[in-house]
Design an enzyme around this catalytic site. Structure first.
Site, short mmCIF file in Angstrom:
data_model
loop_
_atom_site.label_atom_id
_atom_site.label_comp_id
_atom_site.label_asym_id
_atom_site.label_seq_id
_atom_site.Cartn_x
_atom_site.Cartn_y
_atom_site.Cartn_z
N ASP A 130 0.86 -1.17 0.00
CA ASP A 130 0.00 0.00 0.00
C ASP A 130 0.90 1.22 0.00
OD1 ASP A 130 -2.22 -1.63 0.15
OD2 ASP A 130 -2.42 -1.44 2.32
N ASP A 163 -13.38 -4.45 -1.42
CA ASP A 163 -13.20 -4.24 0.01
C ASP A 163 -14.58 -4.37 0.65
OD1 ASP A 163 -10.54 -3.58 -0.50
OD2 ASP A 163 -11.00 -1.44 -0.68
#
Length: 251
Positions: free
Chosen positions: A11, A130
């Site tokens: 990330d 997600d």
């Protein structure tokens, strides 16, 4: 038997690799290019780079990072964050990315999946989902986990598959960064109902968790982040452990 894939996920925010818990409380984990190079040399099967603020801040994924990664690693890598058009994907692929991951833009405009599959082939299009378990069902979120939608995990994954997605990357927001194991029940349900590979993300805390997500979660690939970034698990040791557990992996 197809080999299971081990995929470090990086990330990226403000040019640095970061990692948090439940998508919050981010801390720095190092240079994304150097980490990717190390993982490539250690035997990772693929890499995923996610510009985690791109959708939220209405930015496109930065191309310079992709170019630098392509020059430094010898394994396939996927790039996601702020991708909303065929032109975005064309730019990323031309600078060395092998696949792209779409999330918020695909939920907002599902036709994007059709467009990407038509222009580049399904193998390039990874649909990231997600989701959080709320009120007895898995609810999909967008904008880096900040905004709930009316889409549910199973029905959205099925639509993505029908539109031409090559893989589903499912991250359980409830498990993310907790190191308590993956959402194996949800993953197994996805595997049983889809015809395309499912990548598991969120919750890795040990080598046993990875073995579990392959055996119980039926995942085709497992993503981990902090356990790799902070040296708690090494990829060679993980693969040797998985082999000892009867999991087919590339050594």
């Amino acid at each position: 038997m197809l080999a299971k894939r081990i995929i470090p996920c990086l990330d990226v925010a403000d040019g640095m690799t970061v990692k948090g818990v439940n998508f919050l409380n981010l801390r720095s984990a190092g240079d994304p290019v150097e980490l990717g190079k190390r993982y490539s040399e250690e035997g990772a099967d693929e890499l995923v780079y996610l510009d985690i603020n791109a959708s939220y801040e209405h930015r496109t994924t930065f191309v310079e990072l992709v170019r630098r990664v392509a020059q430094s690693v010898s394994i396939p890598f996927t790039v996601g964050g702020g991708i909303g058009s065929v032109a975005d994907v064309d730019r990323l692929l031309n600078n060395g990315a092998d696949k792209v991951s779409v999330n918020s833009a695909a939920i907002n405009r599902p036709q994007l999946i059709d467009d990407l599959a038509k222009h580049f082939g399904s193998q390039v299009c990874v649909v990231a989902i997600d989701a959080r378990f709320t009120g007895g069902e898995w609810v999909c979120y967008l904008k880096g986990g900040r905004v709930a939608t009316d889409r549910k995990l199973q029905e959205w994954a099925h639509e993505a598959q029908e539109r031409g997605a090559g893989e589903i990357l499912f991250t359980s927001m409830d498990h993310d960064g907790t190191k308590n194991g993956y959402a194996c029940d949800a993953l197994a349900s996805l595997h049983d109902s889809l015809q395309i590979p499912v990548i598991a993300s969120g919750g890795c805390g040990s080598a046993a968790h990875v073995a579990q997500v392959f055996a119980q979660g039926k995942a085709d690939a497992a993503i981990a982040a902090s356990v790799f970034h902070f040296g708690e698990i090494t990829i060679p040791a993980l693969k040797q452990y998985l082999k000892s557990q009867g999991v087919a992996v590339r050594l």
